[in-house]
Design a protein around this motif. Structure first.
Motif, mmCIF file in Angstrom:
data_model
loop_
_atom_site.group_PDB
_atom_site.id
_atom_site.type_symbol
_atom_site.label_atom_id
_atom_site.label_comp_id
_atom_site.label_asym_id
_atom_site.label_seq_id
_atom_site.Cartn_x
_atom_site.Cartn_y
_atom_site.Cartn_z
ATOM 1 N N THR A 248 1.051 -0.664 -0.047
ATOM 2 C CA THR A 248 -0.059 0.368 0.116
ATOM 3 C C THR A 248 0.892 1.319 -0.003
ATOM 4 O O THR A 248 2.350 1.253 0.676
ATOM 5 C CB THR A 248 -1.125 -0.096 1.731
ATOM 6 N N GLY A 249 0.353 2.357 -0.541
ATOM 7 C CA GLY A 249 1.248 3.669 -0.641
ATOM 8 C C GLY A 249 1.737 3.524 -1.998
ATOM 9 O O GLY A 249 3.059 4.178 -1.387
ATOM 10 N N GLY A 250 2.552 2.499 -3.122
ATOM 11 C CA GLY A 250 3.052 2.645 -3.764
ATOM 12 C C GLY A 250 2.585 2.697 -5.194
ATOM 13 O O GLY A 250 1.980 3.187 -5.122
ATOM 14 N N ALA A 251 4.181 3.138 -5.390
ATOM 15 C CA ALA A 251 3.478 3.090 -7.275
ATOM 16 C C ALA A 251 4.234 1.988 -8.320
ATOM 17 O O ALA A 251 5.601 1.920 -8.388
ATOM 18 C CB ALA A 251 4.617 4.963 -7.572
ATOM 19 N N LEU A 252 4.117 1.410 -8.348
ATOM 20 C CA LEU A 252 3.972 0.054 -8.745
ATOM 21 C C LEU A 252 4.566 0.121 -10.120
ATOM 22 O O LEU A 252 3.551 0.216 -11.017
ATOM 23 C CB LEU A 252 2.974 -1.277 -8.069
ATOM 24 N N ARG A 253 5.466 -0.343 -10.832
ATOM 25 C CA ARG A 253 6.126 -0.554 -12.142
ATOM 26 C C ARG A 253 5.575 -1.268 -12.962
ATOM 27 O O ARG A 253 5.869 -2.514 -12.948
ATOM 28 C CB ARG A 253 6.882 -0.068 -12.266
ATOM 29 N N VAL A 254 5.265 -1.320 -14.364
ATOM 30 C CA VAL A 254 4.792 -2.534 -15.457
ATOM 31 C C VAL A 254 5.103 -1.326 -16.421
ATOM 32 O O VAL A 254 3.829 -0.964 -17.077
ATOM 33 C CB VAL A 254 3.319 -2.652 -15.424
ATOM 34 N N ASP A 255 6.422 -1.384 -16.469
ATOM 35 C CA ASP A 255 6.540 0.424 -17.553
ATOM 36 C C ASP A 255 7.562 -0.442 -18.767
ATOM 37 O O ASP A 255 8.270 -0.014 -19.356
ATOM 38 C CB ASP A 255 6.897 0.967 -16.744
ATOM 39 N N GLY A 256 7.469 -1.964 -17.952
ATOM 40 C CA GLY A 256 9.076 -2.658 -19.481
ATOM 41 C C GLY A 256 10.105 -2.410 -18.847
ATOM 42 O O GLY A 256 10.870 -2.101 -19.994
ATOM 43 N N GLY A 257 10.837 -1.931 -18.605
ATOM 44 C CA GLY A 257 11.887 -1.371 -17.305
ATOM 45 C C GLY A 257 12.238 0.425 -18.533
ATOM 46 O O GLY A 257 13.048 0.109 -18.183
ATOM 47 N N TYR A 258 11.211 0.772 -18.266
ATOM 48 C CA TYR A 258 11.008 1.961 -19.143
ATOM 49 C C TYR A 258 11.756 3.563 -18.933
ATOM 50 O O TYR A 258 12.421 4.210 -18.773
ATOM 51 C CB TYR A 258 10.670 2.360 -20.531
#
Length: 264
Positions: A248-258
């Motif tokens: 919680t309180g996170g910024a979860l990346r699904v960005d392909g490592g961009y």
């Protein structure tokens, strides 16, 4: 990992197309009673029918309302007083030189991309808190931390969502309710295809156009391709589950490592 969302109700704003539609489909497949949302009744009903045909055992319905307006949000609240899973997906984007973005456009992007999610979250969080369980997610973007020169107005609204989600997460401390932002990378949707064409032209075949777009405009990508909406939806379904109870309180990346950071 067997994710079972049976008994939960989910609302996904702006879910008649693109990432939102796939997120809604995946939540329904995991067992959640899922509400499709869009501005037009005909479009919402069409998508609901399509998803029901694809998943005959799923519980899928729809609410036609423009949640970027107070009146539209009120329509949703009346039809759906409580939800367990809220995905603030609604958003708009388009390229425009920074010095040509007028005040009206800035205001519209703020209302659609930011205030819509704030409005929905403020309404549904108290019920989640009182029941001791809830999941809220704001669909952000790599543009939140790597502001694109060709659409500053879009990037800034996504930056705001990172702060908004963190703030609401703090407000829910110790309640069993989690609030997160999902940083989606360049994703293959209908709207992005149009965006890519606007930047690289209509002459190239799509596969070549995609390669050129990534090479010219998103060279930091480590997967060197557009992300598929299903890949974004997988993260959203996980965050909506019991397995993500300590996230919680996170910024979860699904960005392909961009995004070229170790920590967002």
């Amino acid at each position: 990992m067997n994710i079972d969302l049976s008994g939960r109700t989910a609302f996904v704003s702006g879910s008649t197309q693109g990432i939102g539609r796939v997120i809604a489909a995946r939540l329904a497949a995991a067992g959640a009673t899922t509400m499709i949302n869009g501005r037009g009744t005909e479009r919402v009903e069409s998508v609901v029918a399509e998803l029901r045909a694809e998943q005959p055992d799923a519980r899928i319905d729809g609410i036609a309302a423009d949640v970027a307006t107070p009146a539209g949000a009120a329509t949703v609240f009346e039809a759906l007083p409580e939800v367990d899973i809220l995905v603030n997906n609604l958003g708009i984007f388009a390229p425009q030189p920074a010095l040509e973005i007028d005040e009206e456009t800035w205001q519209r992007y703020w209302e659609v991309n930011v205030l819509s999610g704030i409005r929905l979250t403020r309404h549904y969080l108290p019920g989640m808190r009182d029941r001791g369980w809830g999941r809220v997610q704001f669909m952000a973007s790599d543009s939140a931390v790597v502001i694109p020169a060709e659409m500053v107005h879009y990037g800034v609204t996504k930056t705001a969502l990172l702060g908004v989600s963190r703030g609401f997460a703090k407000a829910m401390a110790g309640t069993g309710v989690t609030v997160n932002a999902v940083i989606a990378g360049p994703t293959h949707t209908e709207g992005v295809e149009e965006f890519v064409r606007a930047l690289v032209g209509d002459e190239l075949p799509w596969e070549r156009a995609q390669v050129e777009f990534m090479r010219r405009h998103r060279p930091n990508s480590l997967v060197e391709r557009l992300i598929e909406p299903e890949e974004i939806a997988n993260m959203v379904v996980y965050l909506s589950s019991e397995y993500a109870s300590a996230t919680t309180g996170g910024a979860l990346r699904v960005d392909g490592g961009y995004v070229d950071n170790i920590v967002p």
